[in-house]
Structure formats: structure tokens, C-alpha cells
Scaffold this motif. Structure first.
Motif, PDB file in Angstrom:
ATOM      1  N   UNK A   1      -6.359  38.684  69.215  1.00 20.04           N
ATOM      2  CA  UNK A   1      -6.316  37.708  70.298  1.00 20.04           C
ATOM      3  C   UNK A   1      -7.652  37.663  71.043  1.00 20.04           C
ATOM      4  N   UNK A   2      -8.235  38.854  71.183  1.00 20.03           N
ATOM      5  CA  UNK A   2      -9.487  38.971  71.943  1.00 20.03           C
ATOM      6  C   UNK A   2     -10.644  38.286  71.203  1.00 20.03           C
ATOM      7  N   UNK A   3     -10.720  38.552  69.874  1.00 19.86           N
ATOM      8  CA  UNK A   3     -11.838  37.999  69.083  1.00 19.86           C
ATOM      9  C   UNK A   3     -11.335  36.901  68.167  1.00 19.86           C
TER      10      UNK A   3
ATOM     11  N   UNK B   1     -12.247  33.948  67.749  1.00 16.49           N
ATOM     12  CA  UNK B   1     -13.266  33.091  67.140  1.00 16.49           C
ATOM     13  C   UNK B   1     -14.100  33.820  66.096  1.00 16.49           C
ATOM     14  N   UNK B   2     -13.945  35.154  65.988  1.00 15.42           N
ATOM     15  CA  UNK B   2     -14.805  35.895  65.064  1.00 15.42           C
ATOM     16  C   UNK B   2     -13.983  36.706  64.059  1.00 15.42           C
ATOM     17  N   UNK B   3     -12.837  36.178  63.667  1.00 16.56           N
ATOM     18  CA  UNK B   3     -11.935  36.942  62.795  1.00 16.56           C
ATOM     19  C   UNK B   3     -12.489  37.098  61.379  1.00 16.56           C
ATOM     20  N   UNK B   4     -13.354  36.194  60.944  1.00 24.53           N
ATOM     21  CA  UNK B   4     -13.897  36.275  59.586  1.00 24.53           C
ATOM     22  C   UNK B   4     -14.954  37.364  59.461  1.00 24.53           C
ATOM     23  N   UNK B   5     -15.548  37.738  60.614  1.00 26.85           N
ATOM     24  CA  UNK B   5     -16.592  38.764  60.595  1.00 26.85           C
ATOM     25  C   UNK B   5     -15.924  40.141  60.529  1.00 26.85           C
ATOM     26  N   UNK B   6     -16.495  41.089  59.751  1.00 31.83           N
ATOM     27  CA  UNK B   6     -15.928  42.440  59.710  1.00 31.83           C
ATOM     28  C   UNK B   6     -15.869  43.061  61.113  1.00 31.83           C
ATOM     29  N   UNK B   7     -14.895  43.960  61.317  1.00 32.30           N
ATOM     30  CA  UNK B   7     -14.621  44.488  62.672  1.00 32.30           C
ATOM     31  C   UNK B   7     -15.818  45.185  63.295  1.00 32.30           C
TER      32      UNK B   7
ATOM     33  N   UNK C   1     -18.869  44.407  63.233  1.00 29.92           N
ATOM     34  CA  UNK C   1     -19.877  43.481  63.799  1.00 29.92           C
ATOM     35  C   UNK C   1     -19.342  42.637  64.949  1.00 29.92           C
ATOM     36  N   UNK C   2     -18.060  42.769  65.288  1.00 30.13           N
ATOM     37  CA  UNK C   2     -17.490  41.887  66.311  1.00 30.13           C
ATOM     38  C   UNK C   2     -18.060  42.188  67.695  1.00 30.13           C
TER      39      UNK C   2
END
Lengths: 239, 168
Positions: free
Chosen positions: B155-157, B159-165, B167-168
Motif C-alpha cells: 500500500x505504501x509503495x 507506484x513502485x511495485x515492479x521495482x525490487x524491494x 530499491x524501493x
């Protein structure tokens, strides 16, 4: 002089036991040996005996602290060398301690499995069993030594080869009986003196089968050796 | 090969509790009473399946143990007064495959001892997991906790779910 030393030793011994034990070993030939050794002996932790508390049937369960715990720490099994320096009555007591421990572990394991859980550290059972087996071997050693001194024999009943009712050779361990075997008519049914002529034919066939099998094996080994030497000539005398 | 096999013949493969007890010496009239100095017997207390009177306890015992053995064992080793013992041998049930119904294996046969305590003694089988919850429940809780933190992270990220955790 002696009194002063005793009080001094007592004051040290209050601080730590090890130093006193060391002192008493060090001054073994001195005149003050008695006063020192008494004090040190009183303070040595190894001579403090405590019997386990009796809880009756609750001894079938682990202590309440370990119920539902994930890990239960335990030591190593008793080694043979440690048991050899103990006397028979001590070994006898230890046997019962281990027996109770094993019963406790079995009870806990059964109950855990009923509740669909796993017993924490199940290797404890094997550890207890190993120490029990070590006690058994140590007692066997002592028995053998005693028998050798008294009778010149180990006391092992031994065994012998007998012919069974099929006419085949069979190893049989000697056991204790109220009457000797030649007075026992049931013994001669299992191990008769003479095999009937009907079975002799089959014994011959059985032996022939064994002989053929042995020869087949020998031949296959010979052929294998031959093939190997053809492939690797340097193995000529080594095979 | 053969000689090494001969040496292996005496090797004890079974654990101690599975082995038969050693033979008793042959008894003749007038001999002193036989005493067991080092019994190999084991007993485990089991939870009763039905409700039973307070002074009764149930055990699974070594298959070679007799009624007298059970009584002596409890009285001499555990110092518990015993009024009566009865034993029964149970055949292990078949373990069948649920879908096809064929037998996969068999449970072990066992001997059960029903013991009646004397002198007004009573015993209640304790609940082991009353205070300390078992390990599997704790693990289940942890898994749920991890799932919850994962959802919060998503929920927090968002917009960046495709990026590995990392690098979030």
C-alpha cells in the motif's frame, strides 16, 4: 598456627571452591594436611548430594517450565570411561534415573503427537538410550572379568552348529534348560538325529543348486578379469 | 566379505526400547525369588480417550510386561500405591489411502495398562499447552504478521511495485 590457617582457608573457600581443592592437592605431604583436607572436602561441590524430589505420577512429565517450549537444552550421554570408574550401586541408581527419564520423554512425545505437535529436541531419547547401553556394556565387562577370575571362562554360553529337521546346518545359541536336550522329545522333532530319506533327495538338489550358483559366479568373475586385461594390459599380474 | 558379515551378525540394529527383554534364568523349586535388578521395561502415560474415574490412569507399556510387572514397576520405581492393574493388547489399525482406500501401512500393535490407584490417590492428566502455546501456533501468528506487513508495504509503495524491494 593450624587454627589460623584453617580460618584463612575457610575464608578463601567461601570465595571459590576451586582454589581450595588446588591447595589441598598441593600440600598433600605437609603436616597440616588433615585440617586442610577436611575444610576443602566440606566445600567441594561434587560431594553435595541431592536426591531428586518425588512427585509420584508427575514424574512421567517434564518440568512445567519446559511445557510447550520450542527448545529444551540437554547435555551429552554418559561415556563409557565415566561409567567405568563408578561402583555398581551408583550404576544401579543411574540406571533408574535414565529409565525414568526415558519414560518421561516417551510420555511427552506421545502427548505432543496427539496434539499434532513435535517433541522439542527428540534426540534426547537417543542420548538416554546410548547411556543405558553404555551402562549395560560396562556391567557386562565387569561380569566377564569376575567370571574369568573365578572360573577361567567368560560366562558366555556360546553356540553350536546343529542339523535341523530339513537336514541343513544351522547355528544355535546355547540356552538354559531344566532337562538336557537328549531327554527332550520335542527337541528331536526340530533337530532329529537322522533325516528321513525323503528329504535327502531335496538336500542333494539344494546343494547342487548352490554349487551351480557358486560356479556361475566364479565363471563370471573370471570372464570379467579376462576382459579387463584385454582392455588394460598393464593389469596383467595385479588382478 | 564373508568374514566382515560374520562380525556384523552380533550388531544390535534395534533401539533398546524395541528389543526383547533378556531371558530370565530358569527357576527351579527351592531357588530364591527372582529379582529384576535392571529392568528394560518402559511405560508411557497416555491421555484417556473417555472420561474415567479420578483414581484411574492409563499407560502404554512394553509388550512383554505382565500385570504384576506393571504393579511392581509403579510401586517400586515411582512409589505410587496401586490397587489393581488390567492389561489389553490392541492391534494397530490400517493406514489407508483416502482417495483409493488401499492399505498403505499399519500402525503399531500396543499393550495398554489400566491402573487403579490405591489409598485414595487421584491423578488428572495435565494440559501441557495451557499457559505456553505450542510452537505451530506461534509460527502461524508470525506468518500472519509477515503477510500483514507485506500488504502494508504494498500500500505504501503502490507506484513502485515492479521495482525490487531493495530499491524501493
Amino acid at each position: 598456627m593450624a587454627g589460623a590457617l584453617r580460618s584463612a582457608v575457610a575464608s578463601i573457600s567461601r570465595c571459590c571452591h576451586k582454589s581450595v581443592a588446588f591447595l589441598s592437592r598441593f600440600n598433600q605431604h605437609s603436616l597440616l594436611q588433615n585440617s586442610l583436607s577436611v575444610d576443602s572436602r566440606l566445600m567441594l561441590p561434587s560431594l553435595l548430594h541431592t536426591t531428586s524430589p518425588q512427585h509420584g505420577l508427575m514424574e512421567f512429565f517434564d518440568i512445567k517450565k519446559n511445557w510447550g517450549e520450542e527448545n529444551v537444552k540437554s547435555g551429552r550421554p554418559w561415556r563409557m570411561d565415566e561409567l567405568r570408574i563408578k561402583n555398581n550401586s551408583d550404576l544401579h541408581k543411574l540406571w533408574y534415573v535414565l529409565l525414568k527419564e526415558r519414560n518421561m520423554l516417551f510420555t511427552m512425545q506421545h502427548e505432543y503427537e496427539k496434539q499434532s505437535e513435535l517433541l522439542p529436541n527428540p534426540e534426547r531419547i537417543e542420548k538416554v538410550e546410548e547411556s543405558m547401553e553404555n551402562i549395560m556394556t560396562v556391567i557386562k565387562e565387569r561380569d566377564e572379568a569376575f567370571n574369568l577370575l573365578e572360573t577361567g571362562k567368560t560366562g558366555d554360553p556360546g553356540g553350536r552348529y546343529v542339523k535341523n529337521y530339513l537336514g541343513l546346518r544351522q547355528y544355535k545359541r546355547n540356552t538354559e534348560h531344566l532337562i538336557p536336550h537328549y531327554m527332550n522329545k520335542f527337541y528331536f522333532l526340530l533337530y532329529p538325529k537322522n533325516v528321513s530319506k525323503r528329504t535327502e533327495k531335496y538336500i542333494a538338489l539344494y546343494k547342487e543348486e548352490q554349487r551351480v550358483e557358486r560356479r556361475r559366479q566364479q565363471r563370471s568373475e573370471r570372464m570379467m578379469r579376462k576382459r579387463l586385461i584385454q582392455k588394460f594390459p598393464h593389469l596383467q599380474d595385479k588382478l | 566379505m564373508a568374514s566382515s558379515l560374520k562380525d556384523l551378525r552380533g550388531l544390535r540394529l534395534l533401539p533398546l526400547w524395541r528389543r526383547r527383554v533378556p531371558r530370565y534364568p530358569v527357576y527351579m523349586n527351592g531357588d530364591p525369588q527372582l529379582r529384576l535388578t535392571m529392568p528394560h521395561f518402559w511405560m508411557k502415560m497416555v491421555r484417556p480417550e473417555k472420561e474415567i474415574p479420578e483414581n484411574q490412569v492409563q499407560f502404554i507399556v512394553h509388550p512383554q510386561m505382565s500385570v504384576i510387572d506393571v504393579k511392581n514397576y509403579l510401586e517400586k520405581v515411582y512409589k505410587v500405591p496401586v490397587l489393581d492393574v488390567r492389561t489389553k493388547v490392541f492391534a494397530g489399525k490400517d493406514i489407508t489411502q483416502q482417495a483409493r482406500g488401499h492399505v498403505l501401512a499399519k500402525e503399531e500393535d500396543h499393550k495398554k495398562a489400566y491402573v487403579q490407584l490405591a489409598d485414595g490417590e487421584s491423578f488428572e492428566f495435565p494440559d501441557l499447552f495451557e499457559e505456553n502455546k505450542p510452537a505451530t501456533e506461534k509460527q502461524a501468528k508470525e506468518v500472519k504478521k509477515q503477510e500483514r506487513t507485506g500488504l502494508e508495504d504494498q500500500r505504501k509503495h503502490w507506484d513502485r511495485l515492479t521495482i525490487p524491494t531493495w530499491f524501493r
